[in-house]
Structure formats: structure tokens, C-alpha cells
Design a protein around this motif. Structure first.
Motif, PDB file in Angstrom:
ATOM      1  N   ALA A 156      -2.072 105.342  14.598  1.00 17.87           N
ATOM      2  CA  ALA A 156      -1.866 104.622  15.854  1.00 17.87           C
ATOM      3  C   ALA A 156      -1.530 103.165  15.547  1.00 17.87           C
ATOM      4  CB  ALA A 156      -3.109 104.702  16.745  1.00 17.87           C
ATOM      5  N   TYR A 213       1.553 106.471  18.732  1.00 16.99           N
ATOM      6  CA  TYR A 213       0.607 107.331  18.029  1.00 16.99           C
ATOM      7  C   TYR A 213       1.310 108.616  17.620  1.00 16.99           C
ATOM      8  CZ  TYR A 213       0.737 108.786  22.880  1.00 16.99           C
ATOM      9  OH  TYR A 213       1.183 109.135  24.134  1.00 16.99           O
ATOM     10  N   ARG A 228      -4.377 111.181  12.226  1.00 21.97           N
ATOM     11  CA  ARG A 228      -3.640 110.451  13.249  1.00 21.97           C
ATOM     12  C   ARG A 228      -3.333 109.035  12.801  1.00 21.97           C
ATOM     13  NH1 ARG A 228      -3.135 112.832  17.984  1.00 21.97           N
ATOM     14  NH2 ARG A 228      -2.858 110.877  19.106  1.00 21.97           N
ATOM     15  N   ALA A 271      -6.162 106.970  18.000  1.00 16.55           N
ATOM     16  CA  ALA A 271      -6.303 107.494  16.639  1.00 16.55           C
ATOM     17  C   ALA A 271      -7.447 108.486  16.515  1.00 16.55           C
ATOM     18  CB  ALA A 271      -6.518 106.339  15.667  1.00 16.55           C
ATOM     19  N   ALA A 289      -7.742 108.746   9.854  1.00 18.99           N
ATOM     20  CA  ALA A 289      -7.035 107.948  10.855  1.00 18.99           C
ATOM     21  C   ALA A 289      -6.600 106.637  10.212  1.00 18.99           C
ATOM     22  CB  ALA A 289      -7.928 107.672  12.062  1.00 18.99           C
ATOM     23  N   VAL A 343      -4.796 102.950  11.321  1.00 23.08           N
ATOM     24  CA  VAL A 343      -4.466 102.143  12.489  1.00 23.08           C
ATOM     25  C   VAL A 343      -3.938 100.781  12.048  1.00 23.08           C
ATOM     26  CG1 VAL A 343      -6.122 103.285  14.005  1.00 23.08           C
ATOM     27  CG2 VAL A 343      -6.858 101.302  12.676  1.00 23.08           C
ATOM     28  N   THR A 352      -2.569 109.137   4.956  1.00 21.91           N
ATOM     29  CA  THR A 352      -3.291 109.828   6.024  1.00 21.91           C
ATOM     30  C   THR A 352      -3.220 111.331   5.765  1.00 21.91           C
ATOM     31  OG1 THR A 352      -2.583 108.085   7.547  1.00 21.91           O
ATOM     32  CG2 THR A 352      -3.511 110.079   8.519  1.00 21.91           C
TER      33      THR A 352
END
Length: 292
Positions: free
Chosen positions: A138, A266, A136, A39, A107, A109, A131
Motif C-alpha cells: 500500500a 494498494y 499486500r 495493507a 505487508a 507500506v 513482499t
């Protein structure tokens, strides 16, 4: 509105934080560094940790200098993370509806959270929404078929002749997806993520037979409901089979060494500088943001 699977998950995990932390929580923490690397989490990154559990991801992200908000659907998990991870903002929230503005995080996650939602595609759409463009996402999920160590408890129940109870629903067929690298990558691409990919993670989890049995014997997770759902005599029958089967994974010092396999997926939210081929690292030039 939640699905029957979501409702079942809420019941399965209610009040389980302490027992989870001792066994399964340690197992799941193994993937955290890989997850945060995928991430791009570093100093100043605005991170959302979805399904924080007992806070291993939130703690590790904070140690990297990230600004962390963590959420979990289970109040007991949220309380434990709030106590264990100073500086992290912890809220009770469940996918696929999160209480955040569009594009709030650099990010996002989720460590083994997609396993526990009834509508994975809707959950991914919500993660993408919160986001920022170029940010990113993940995620980790357990691979299927399971690795030998992951299958041990299920094998014990099967050997004892104890099936999955019919009141524990599975995902609806239209909501499920292949638990393979291609299947998970396709799920992310279907959610509109770019530069999506997936790689396998394999490791040996070191524990003891007593520690590994503690979680299911306390009713933790679906396997815990299978183990404890038909009374003490059935639980004891499963335990005896578990003890016998665990011998193949037990070393001379008594340690239980369980091979596990997961998938790390990801991708990036379309529309940012990163998609155009350049761009700043996650969290860069975001000094005006305050998670408090």
C-alpha cells in the motif's frame, strides 16, 4: 545507481527531521490509518515501512501489534524514528535497492515515498520482491493537480516571481506517471501486482500560519529550497505573499485550514493463497519469523 532526481532528494532532505516533524510530518501522518488498513496490517503482521520519515507509520503499525522494520534514506530521519518508536528495527536504506531477502514481509507500506524516488517502477519492483506471495503493498502519493491547501506555498513563490531553481531536477519523462487514480493503479499493475486499486483521500489539515511557514523557511523539501535558495530578501518576499494568500484559509480563531488530496494505492503480490480466493490474514501462521 541513483538518478539526478535521487541525488537531489538526498540533498534536499539532509538533516531535516526536526523541522519536518513540526509541520509536514503532522500533515503526512493523517493518511497512516488508511494506509495500514489497505495493507491489512494487524497483530503479528511482518511490516516493512519504506521511507519512514519521523516514524508515524512504524509507530502506528507497532500499536496494532505488527512486527515492524522501518527504513529511510536520510540518516537524520532514521535516528529520529529509532528514538521515537521503541521496538521498531530501523535501518538506513533507499529504493530501489533494499537489504532484505525475497518475500520477507507480509505487508510493505510507503507513505508519500514514491514521490521521492527517481525510478518509481524500479522502486515498485523492489517492494514486490521483498513482499511474500499473497502479501499486500500500500502506497500514498500526492494527487495532481494539487488541492488548494497543498498549492498554497507554491502559489506564494509564484506570486513573488520565484521559479523552481534549474538545479532541482524533475523526474525523467520516461520515469514519470500520471498522479491520478488510473495512473497509479496502472503503475501497480505494471509492476505485476494483482487486485490493484486506488482511491482518493481528502481532508483538511489544521495548522497555523507560523507552523506552516516554519518548514519551508528551514529549507525543508523542494519548496524549502525554492523559498531559501535565493537569499533572505527573496525569502521575505515569498513570506509576505504567503501571509496574504493564507488569509483565505484562516479561520476566526487564527487556525489555518488547508484542504489536501492524496491517492491511496494498494495491491497484492501474485502467487499466494489470497490470489486463489482464500488464504490467511497477513501475518497468520508466521510465528517462526523473528525480525530481530
Amino acid at each position: 545507481m541513483g538518478t539526478p532526481f535521487d541525488d537531489s532528494e538526498r540533498r534536499v532532505w539532509a538533516g531535516s527531521a526536526a523541522a519536518y516533524a513540526i509541520g509536514f510530518g503532522r500533515l503526512c501522518a493523517h493518511t497512516v490509518p488508511w494506509l495500514l488498513d489497505a495493507a491489512g496490517v494487524g497483530e503479528g503482521t511482518r511490516v516493512l515501512d519504506v521511507g519512514t520519515g519521523t516514524g508515524s507509520v512504524a509507530a502506528a503499525a507497532g500499536a496494532r501489534g505488527a512486527r515492524v522494520i522501518a527504513v529511510d534514506a536520510e540518516p537524520d530521519m532514521a535516528r529520529r524514528t529509532r528514538d521515537a518508536v521503541p521496538g521498531a528495527r530501523v535501518q538506513i536504506a533507499a529504493l530501489p535497492q533494499l537489504p532484505f531477502l525475497d518475500g520477507r514481509f507480509d505487508a510493505t507500506v510507503g507513505n508519500f515515498v514514491l514521490n521521492h524516488v527517481g525510478r518509481p517502477r524500479a522502486a515498485l519492483a523492489e517492494l514486490r520482491r521483498v513482499t511474500r506471495p499473497g502479501g499486500r503493498i500500500a502506497l500514498t502519493v500526492w494527487a495532481a493537480p494539487p488541492a488548494p491547501g497543498q498549492a498554497l506555498l507554491g502559489r506564494a513563490a509564484q506570486a513573488a516571481g520565484v521559479p523552481r531553481p534549474p538545479h532541482l531536477p524533475t523526474l525523467a519523462p520516461e520515469d514519470d506517471f500520471p498522479r491520478t487514480a488510473d495512473g497509479l493503479t496502472g503503475l501497480l499493475r505494471g509492476a505485476g501486482l494483482v487486485r490493484a486499486g486506488c482511491r482518493p483521500l481528502v481532508w483538511d489539515h489544521r495548522t497555523t500560519p507560523e507552523e506552516w511557514w516554519h518548514g519551508p523557511a528551514a529549507g525543508v523539501a523542494t519548496i524549502g529550497r525554492i523559498v531559501t535558495g535565493q537569499g533572505p530578501a527573496t525569502t521575505e518576499r515569498i513570506r509576505r505573499h504567503f501571509t496574504a494568500l493564507a488569509a483565505e484559509f484562516t479561520e476566526s480563531d487564527g487556525a489555518l485550514v488547508l484542504p489536501h488530496a492524496a491517492l491511496l494505492a494498494y495491491g497484492e503480490v501474485a502467487g499466494g493463497d489470497a490470489e486463489a480466493g482464500g488464504g490467511a490474514a497477513p501475518g497468520a501462521n508466521r510465528g517462526d519469523y523473528d525480525v530481530r
